[in-house]
Design an enzyme around this catalytic site. Structure first.
Site, PDB file in Angstrom:
ATOM      1  N   SER A   1      18.338  -6.035   4.842  1.00 17.65           N
ATOM      2  CA  SER A   1      17.885  -4.915   4.023  1.00 17.65           C
ATOM      3  C   SER A   1      16.412  -4.586   4.271  1.00 17.65           C
ATOM      4  O   SER A   1      15.574  -5.474   4.342  1.00 17.65           O
ATOM      5  CB  SER A   1      18.075  -5.297   2.551  1.00 17.65           C
TER       6      SER A   1
ATOM      7  N   GLU B   1      13.587 -13.673  -3.378  1.00 21.44           N
ATOM      8  CA  GLU B   1      12.272 -13.022  -3.227  1.00 21.44           C
ATOM      9  C   GLU B   1      11.539 -12.826  -4.556  1.00 21.44           C
ATOM     10  O   GLU B   1      10.607 -12.048  -4.656  1.00 21.44           O
ATOM     11  CB  GLU B   1      12.433 -11.665  -2.502  1.00 21.44           C
TER      12      GLU B   1
ATOM     13  N   TYR C   1      12.751 -11.558  -7.348  1.00 19.99           N
ATOM     14  CA  TYR C   1      13.201 -10.424  -8.157  1.00 19.99           C
ATOM     15  C   TYR C   1      13.968 -10.925  -9.392  1.00 19.99           C
ATOM     16  O   TYR C   1      14.119 -12.121  -9.619  1.00 19.99           O
ATOM     17  CB  TYR C   1      14.072  -9.485  -7.303  1.00 19.99           C
TER      18      TYR C   1
ATOM     19  N   ARG D   1      22.154 -12.992  -1.941  1.00 15.34           N
ATOM     20  CA  ARG D   1      20.930 -13.430  -1.253  1.00 15.34           C
ATOM     21  C   ARG D   1      20.230 -14.441  -2.142  1.00 15.34           C
ATOM     22  O   ARG D   1      19.801 -14.126  -3.257  1.00 15.34           O
ATOM     23  CB  ARG D   1      20.035 -12.217  -0.970  1.00 15.34           C
TER      24      ARG D   1
ATOM     25  N   HIS E   1       7.752 -12.758  -3.454  1.00 16.06           N
ATOM     26  CA  HIS E   1       6.735 -11.823  -2.971  1.00 16.06           C
ATOM     27  C   HIS E   1       5.329 -12.274  -3.349  1.00 16.06           C
ATOM     28  O   HIS E   1       4.370 -11.909  -2.689  1.00 16.06           O
ATOM     29  CB  HIS E   1       6.995 -10.408  -3.496  1.00 16.06           C
TER      30      HIS E   1
ATOM     31  N   ALA F   1      16.040  -7.822  10.431  1.00 14.90           N
ATOM     32  CA  ALA F   1      15.813  -6.535   9.792  1.00 14.90           C
ATOM     33  C   ALA F   1      14.911  -5.677  10.676  1.00 14.90           C
ATOM     34  O   ALA F   1      15.382  -4.790  11.389  1.00 14.90           O
ATOM     35  CB  ALA F   1      15.225  -6.744   8.404  1.00 14.90           C
TER      36      ALA F   1
ATOM     37  N   GLN G   1       2.903  -3.007  10.805  1.00 18.50           N
ATOM     38  CA  GLN G   1       2.002  -1.857  10.744  1.00 18.50           C
ATOM     39  C   GLN G   1       2.685  -0.531  10.433  1.00 18.50           C
ATOM     40  O   GLN G   1       2.127   0.275   9.700  1.00 18.50           O
ATOM     41  CB  GLN G   1       1.234  -1.733  12.067  1.00 18.50           C
TER      42      GLN G   1
ATOM     43  N   LYS H   1     -16.009  -5.827   1.070  1.00 19.43           N
ATOM     44  CA  LYS H   1     -15.408  -7.107   1.439  1.00 19.43           C
ATOM     45  C   LYS H   1     -14.893  -7.059   2.888  1.00 19.43           C
ATOM     46  O   LYS H   1     -14.080  -6.179   3.227  1.00 19.43           O
ATOM     47  CB  LYS H   1     -14.236  -7.348   0.478  1.00 19.43           C
TER      48      LYS H   1
ATOM     49  N   TRP I   1      -4.249 -10.019   3.966  1.00 14.00           N
ATOM     50  CA  TRP I   1      -4.510 -11.237   3.184  1.00 14.00           C
ATOM     51  C   TRP I   1      -4.273 -12.494   4.034  1.00 14.00           C
ATOM     52  O   TRP I   1      -4.954 -13.504   3.854  1.00 14.00           O
ATOM     53  CB  TRP I   1      -3.658 -11.267   1.906  1.00 14.00           C
TER      54      TRP I   1
ATOM     55  N   ASP J   1      -5.109   2.175  17.257  1.00 11.90           N
ATOM     56  CA  ASP J   1      -4.206   1.038  17.310  1.00 11.90           C
ATOM     57  C   ASP J   1      -2.975   1.426  18.094  1.00 11.90           C
ATOM     58  O   ASP J   1      -2.739   2.602  18.383  1.00 11.90           O
ATOM     59  CB  ASP J   1      -3.873   0.482  15.920  1.00 11.90           C
TER      60      ASP J   1
HETATM   61  P1  NAP Z   1     -12.950  -1.433  14.008  1.00  3.80           P
HETATM   62  O1  NAP Z   1     -11.800  -1.935  13.249  1.00  3.80           O
HETATM   63  O2  NAP Z   1     -13.341  -0.008  13.911  1.00  3.80           O
HETATM   64  O3  NAP Z   1     -14.184  -2.335  13.602  1.00  3.80           O
HETATM   65  C1  NAP Z   1     -15.435  -2.185  14.155  1.00  3.80           C
HETATM   66  C2  NAP Z   1     -16.418  -3.126  13.479  1.00  3.80           C
HETATM   67  O4  NAP Z   1     -17.655  -2.945  14.074  1.00  3.80           O
HETATM   68  C3  NAP Z   1     -16.569  -2.877  12.013  1.00  3.80           C
HETATM   69  O5  NAP Z   1     -16.671  -4.109  11.356  1.00  3.80           O
HETATM   70  C4  NAP Z   1     -17.868  -2.105  11.922  1.00  3.80           C
HETATM   71  O6  NAP Z   1     -18.437  -2.484  10.706  1.00  3.80           O
HETATM   72  C5  NAP Z   1     -18.629  -2.571  13.128  1.00  3.80           C
HETATM   73  N1  NAP Z   1     -19.486  -1.558  13.745  1.00  3.80           N
HETATM   74  C6  NAP Z   1     -19.197  -0.261  13.937  1.00  3.80           C
HETATM   75  N2  NAP Z   1     -20.216   0.351  14.554  1.00  3.80           N
HETATM   76  C7  NAP Z   1     -21.167  -0.575  14.768  1.00  3.80           C
HETATM   77  C8  NAP Z   1     -22.452  -0.542  15.349  1.00  3.80           C
HETATM   78  N3  NAP Z   1     -22.969   0.566  15.864  1.00  3.80           N
HETATM   79  N4  NAP Z   1     -23.145  -1.682  15.369  1.00  3.80           N
HETATM   80  C9  NAP Z   1     -22.659  -2.810  14.863  1.00  3.80           C
HETATM   81  N5  NAP Z   1     -21.443  -2.896  14.277  1.00  3.80           N
HETATM   82  C10 NAP Z   1     -20.706  -1.787  14.249  1.00  3.80           C
HETATM   83  O7  NAP Z   1     -12.778  -1.712  15.537  1.00  3.80           O
HETATM   84  P2  NAP Z   1     -12.225  -2.970  16.285  1.00  3.80           P
HETATM   85  O8  NAP Z   1     -12.412  -4.229  15.561  1.00  3.80           O
HETATM   86  O9  NAP Z   1     -12.821  -2.859  17.636  1.00  3.80           O
HETATM   87  O10 NAP Z   1     -10.713  -2.707  16.359  1.00  3.80           O
HETATM   88  C11 NAP Z   1     -10.263  -1.540  16.990  1.00  3.80           C
HETATM   89  C12 NAP Z   1      -8.920  -1.201  16.483  1.00  3.80           C
HETATM   90  O11 NAP Z   1      -7.975  -2.051  17.070  1.00  3.80           O
HETATM   91  C13 NAP Z   1      -8.801  -1.384  14.996  1.00  3.80           C
HETATM   92  O12 NAP Z   1      -9.110  -0.217  14.281  1.00  3.80           O
HETATM   93  C14 NAP Z   1      -7.401  -1.764  14.830  1.00  3.80           C
HETATM   94  O13 NAP Z   1      -6.607  -0.681  14.472  1.00  3.80           O
HETATM   95  C15 NAP Z   1      -6.969  -2.302  16.169  1.00  3.80           C
HETATM   96  N6  NAP Z   1      -6.758  -3.706  15.978  1.00  3.80           N
HETATM   97  C16 NAP Z   1      -5.898  -4.061  15.019  1.00  3.80           C
HETATM   98  C17 NAP Z   1      -5.699  -5.347  14.788  1.00  3.80           C
HETATM   99  C18 NAP Z   1      -4.725  -5.746  13.729  1.00  3.80           C
HETATM  100  O14 NAP Z   1      -4.669  -6.878  13.377  1.00  3.80           O
HETATM  101  N7  NAP Z   1      -3.944  -4.865  13.193  1.00  3.80           N
HETATM  102  C19 NAP Z   1      -6.345  -6.303  15.502  1.00  3.80           C
HETATM  103  C20 NAP Z   1      -7.228  -5.925  16.485  1.00  3.80           C
HETATM  104  C21 NAP Z   1      -7.443  -4.604  16.701  1.00  3.80           C
HETATM  105  P3  NAP Z   1     -19.828  -1.933  10.182  1.00  3.80           P
HETATM  106  O15 NAP Z   1     -19.935  -0.534  10.702  1.00  3.80           O
HETATM  107  O16 NAP Z   1     -19.728  -2.042   8.701  1.00  3.80           O
HETATM  108  O17 NAP Z   1     -20.820  -2.870  10.736  1.00  3.80           O
HETATM  109 FE1  SF4 Z   2       8.393  -4.860  13.902  1.00  4.20          FE
HETATM  110 FE2  SF4 Z   2       5.886  -3.913  13.815  1.00  4.20          FE
HETATM  111 FE3  SF4 Z   2       7.981  -2.326  14.337  1.00  4.20          FE
HETATM  112 FE4  SF4 Z   2       7.614  -3.299  11.894  1.00  4.20          FE
HETATM  113  S1  SF4 Z   2       6.270  -1.914  12.955  1.00  4.20           S
HETATM  114  S2  SF4 Z   2       9.525  -3.197  12.998  1.00  4.20           S
HETATM  115  S3  SF4 Z   2       6.876  -5.308  12.358  1.00  4.20           S
HETATM  116  S4  SF4 Z   2       7.220  -3.995  15.588  1.00  4.20           S
END
Ligand code: NAP
Ligand code: SF4
Length: 674
Positions: free
Chosen positions: A26, A165, A167, A215, A253, A311, A340, A566, A577, A659
């Site tokens: 589900s 879960e 519920y 379930r 959850h 799922a 995502q 944060k 989290w 992303d």
């Molecule tokens: P981001 O998420 O846009 O983060 C950039 C970081 O750099 C922020 O903490 C920002 O915070 C800082 N920053 C921005 N401009 C700056 C500057 N001029 N000088 C110093 N710090 C600066 O970019 P990213 O970490 O490169 O990730 C890129 C994208 O990849 C993300 O948006 C995400 O969608 C994807 N990604 C996703 C995951 C995931 O787990 N889903 C993992 C990795 C990457 P401050 O401006 O507050 O300092």
């Molecule tokens: Fe799987 Fe990510 Fe697609 Fe969700 S978005 S179904 S977690 S690959």
């Protein structure tokens, strides 16, 4: 040779037979609430055509108070009946079987009208539940049974009673949420009364020849959860009450243990289901992080379950079973468990889809049709955007040439896969390669695309991705400064004390990479110890009394950001989290609201706030820049200057918050329109 003999073996339920051992579990897609039931029907019919043995719908509320939120989909009126009938007819025409899940949310319902055994507010809802009286309990049981009866009338092959879960039904089972002193609370016999009564009444309402799945929460992962002994006792009673199949639920959850995220080992909870095998006479389904036929086959051949539930993998690829059957598991689009585009969307009120497959839940809208005007298309950049565009264009019948200056496809994903807990990205990159090969896209790897070699194409798609942003910090050319590409791609040596500049997705990933030795995602006992999961035979609810026991961090890491908020606040809604908790366990420090003054032999000099107060020197061996990205548009700009019309997609188009989800979506949609 039969591929996957256990997984593809039919399951005889007496009155009906499932064609294989694969259940589509589900998922709440938010489609039902949009009212476009043709779209709902097509979503399920597409998966039925893909050969899955049985599907379960998203949770359908038995009454207004039990809905997950006000207005949650139900089966109340003649119109509802007709809508559900559309789904079941379409699924049956496609040769599939479908059960409707009846989900009563109890105190998890996001509404002041929510009801529960006792008025104990949940930590994930702002609403304290209304305590039910005897009459109220009877009404809930009646409504669930009546909904089951209507499900049969609507043409479903069965129902799934959501008993896990955390519920409503689950809330009766444990003392944490059931404080009653009447016949519905107190002893375990009393607390079990509601689930047993529900199943008995559902069976009575639907007759004998109808699938009733229950379930059952096999490991609650919350304090004062059920013991394994109680789980076994409940399962036996549920069988006696008339269930056809028992499905596995893992964790409430509100549990603080990840149960489905990408960092959870594959099939990480099948051992829990296995404990119940042989204790009941009806089939048992296991669940969680099963995303490849090899994993499913291993579980089933090991006797850990009679059937597997997947799922999200059915969002990623509706043809999971069909491809496994023909021995082409390498062509199954892998669910990377990122949440995502599915759960993060569900919890933001958007329609769920899939990062890997943007057509999921958009089957009636994003339709890829053969072209009647075959073109020569060049795609530059073999990252997620470029590959998706190339595959879709080729699927439509265009001639496609895909260029990348690297020797491999995958782009930035090749860095992401280096991060402990993100091993699933290996599968995604492998899938890109397998699909490009299968569709016979002409690959020109290790080759720079230029104005010259792009001549003669009808369309040019530029998906050249991103470059790291230059944060322009005084002293950033100091030898102790590294970029994330140096570390993740070029494997630069990193010292024991590290400052990470930037707390975005990549800053968090970098911290994880730096503090983790061997990835616990690849080592189940280690992962269970790290998150404090114990054998429910030894510890109530499966929570280790000693709590999480992570390995010592490999390095001392501090992560910085300029914003005062944060750190990690903007990470995924359902996974942020986990990243924050994982780094906390590894004693990663976070500092927000900083200014970067300079970097020198002493380390990173920072101050706080607009007034540049409280100057501080962070002594460190290395400073690693993870300060975001900018679009790599140099080729696109040159081509445009030369008068070539180009389509720019992915990070090359918009780097901010780039992303893979947006990149793939944009690639597929563009190619579907050319
Ligand atoms: P981001 O998420 O846009 O983060 C950039 C970081 O750099 C922020 O903490 C920002 O915070 C800082 N920053 C921005 N401009 C700056 C500057 N001029 N000088 C110093 N710090 C600066 O970019 P990213 O970490 O490169 O990730 C890129 C994208 O990849 C993300 O948006 C995400 O969608 C994807 N990604 C996703 C995951 C995931 O787990 N889903 C993992 C990795 C990457 P401050 O401006 O507050 O300092
Ligand atoms: Fe799987 Fe990510 Fe697609 Fe969700 S978005 S179904 S977690 S690959």
């Amino acid at each position: 040779m039969t591929h996957y003999p256990h997984m593809l073996e039919p399951l005889d339920l007496g009155f009906t037979t499932l064609k294989n051992r694969v259940l589509m579990g589900s998922m709440h897609t938010n489609l039902e609430e949009r009212g476009d039931w043709n779209r709902v029907a097509e979503f399920f019919a597409t998966r039925a055509r893909g050969g899955v043995g049985l599907m379960v719908t998203g949770g359908i509320a038995p009454n207004a108070e039990g809905g997950v939120f006000a207005g949650a989909g139900g089966l109340y009126t003649d119109e509802d009946m007709a809508n559900h009938r559309l789904v079941t007819d379409r699924v049956h025409d496609a040769g599939g079987k479908i059960a409707m899940q009846i989900l009563h949310a109890g105190r998890y319902a996001y509404s002041p009208a929510c009801v529960a055994p006792s008025p104990v507010k949940s930590p994930i809802s702002p609403f304290p539940p209304n305590e039910l009286d005897e009459e109220g309990i009877e009404k809930q049981i009646h409504d669930i049974a009546e909904t089951a009866r209507k499900a049969r009338e609507a043409g479903y092959d069965g129902v799934e009673v959501m008993g896990s879960e955390g519920y409503f039904i689950n809330q009766f089972l444990v003392t944490h949420t059931n404080k009653r002193t009447d016949r519905w609370g107190g002893s375990y016999e009393n607390r079990m009364r509601l689930p047993i009564e529900v199943v008995k009444r559902v069976r009575k309402a639907v007759g004998e020849d109808f699938i009733v799945i229950y379930r059952l929460s096999m490991i609650d992962l919350v304090p004062n959860g059920s013991t394994h002994e109680e789980v076994v006792q409940l399962a036996q009673e549920i069988e006696k009450a008339g269930a056809t199949i028992i499905n596995t639920g893992i964790g409430w959850h509100e549990a603080r243990v990840p149960t489905i995220a990408t960092s959870v080992p594959r099939a990480g909870f099948a051992w829990v289901t296995k404990k119940l095998m042989g204790k009941v006479g009806i089939p048992i389904i296991t669940s969680n992080r099963i995303n490849h036929p090899d994993v499913a086959e291993e579980i089933l051949s090991d006797g850990a379950a009679d059937m597997v539930s997947l799922a999200r993998p059915f969002l990623a690829d509706p043809d999971f079973v069909a491809k496994a059957e023909t021995g082409r598991a390498d062509l199954i689009a892998p669910c990377i468990a990122c949440n995502q585009a599915c759960l993060d969307h569900t919890f933001s009120g958007k329609v769920s889809s899939c990062l890997v497959n943007p057509k999921a839940a958009f089957e009636t809208e994003l339709v890829v049709t053969p072209t009647d005007q075959r073109k020569k298309i060049a795609v530059v950049g073999a990252g997620p955007a470029g590959v998706s565009a190339a595959l879709t264009a080729k699927e439509r019948g265009h001639d496609v040439v895909l260029f990348d200056r690297a020797d491999e496809v995958g782009g930035q994903l090749n860095m992401a896969k280096q991060v402990p807990g993100k091993e699933e990205f290996f599968g995604l990159v492998d899938w890109f390669a397998a699909m490009l090969d299968d569709r016979q896209v002409t690959l020109r790897l290790g080759e720079e695309a230029t104005e010259e070699n792009l001549q003669g194409f009808d369309e040019v798609i530029v998906a050249t991705g991103v470059l790291p942003r230059d944060p322009q910090i005084d002293g950033q050319d100091h030898p102790k400064v590294l970029g994330y590409v140096d570390v993740l791609r070029h494997k630069a040596e990193v010292g024991k004390t590290v400052a990470v500049i930037g707390a975005g997705g990549i800053g968090f990933d970098m911290a994880e990479y730096l503090v983790t030795g061997e990835s616990p995602t690849e080592n189940l006992p280690e992962w269970l110890r790290e998150w404090g999961v114990a054998d429910p035979e030894q510890a109530r609810g499966g929570l280790a009394p000693e709590g999480p026991q992570p390995d010592a961090p490999e390095r001392h890491v501090t992560v910085f950001q300029r914003k005062a908020e944060k750190p990690g606040k903007r990470l995924g809604k359902t996974t942020g989290w986990i990243h924050r908790a994982a780094l906390k366990m590894k004693q990663v420090e976070m500092k927000a609201g900083v200014n970067y003054e300079r970097i020198d032999d002493d380390g990173l000099h920072i101050s706080y706030g607009e007034a540049r107060e409280r100057p501080e020197v962070i002594a460190c061996d290395h400073v690693i820049l993870c300060a975001g990205q900018v679009s790599e548009r140099s080729l696109a700009d040159r081509l445009e200057k030369a008068g070539v019309s180009v389509h720019v997609i992915g990070g090359a188009d918009v780097a901010a918050e780039l992303d893979a989800k947006r990149a793939i979506d944009q690639g597929v949609r563009l190619a579907a329109s050319l």
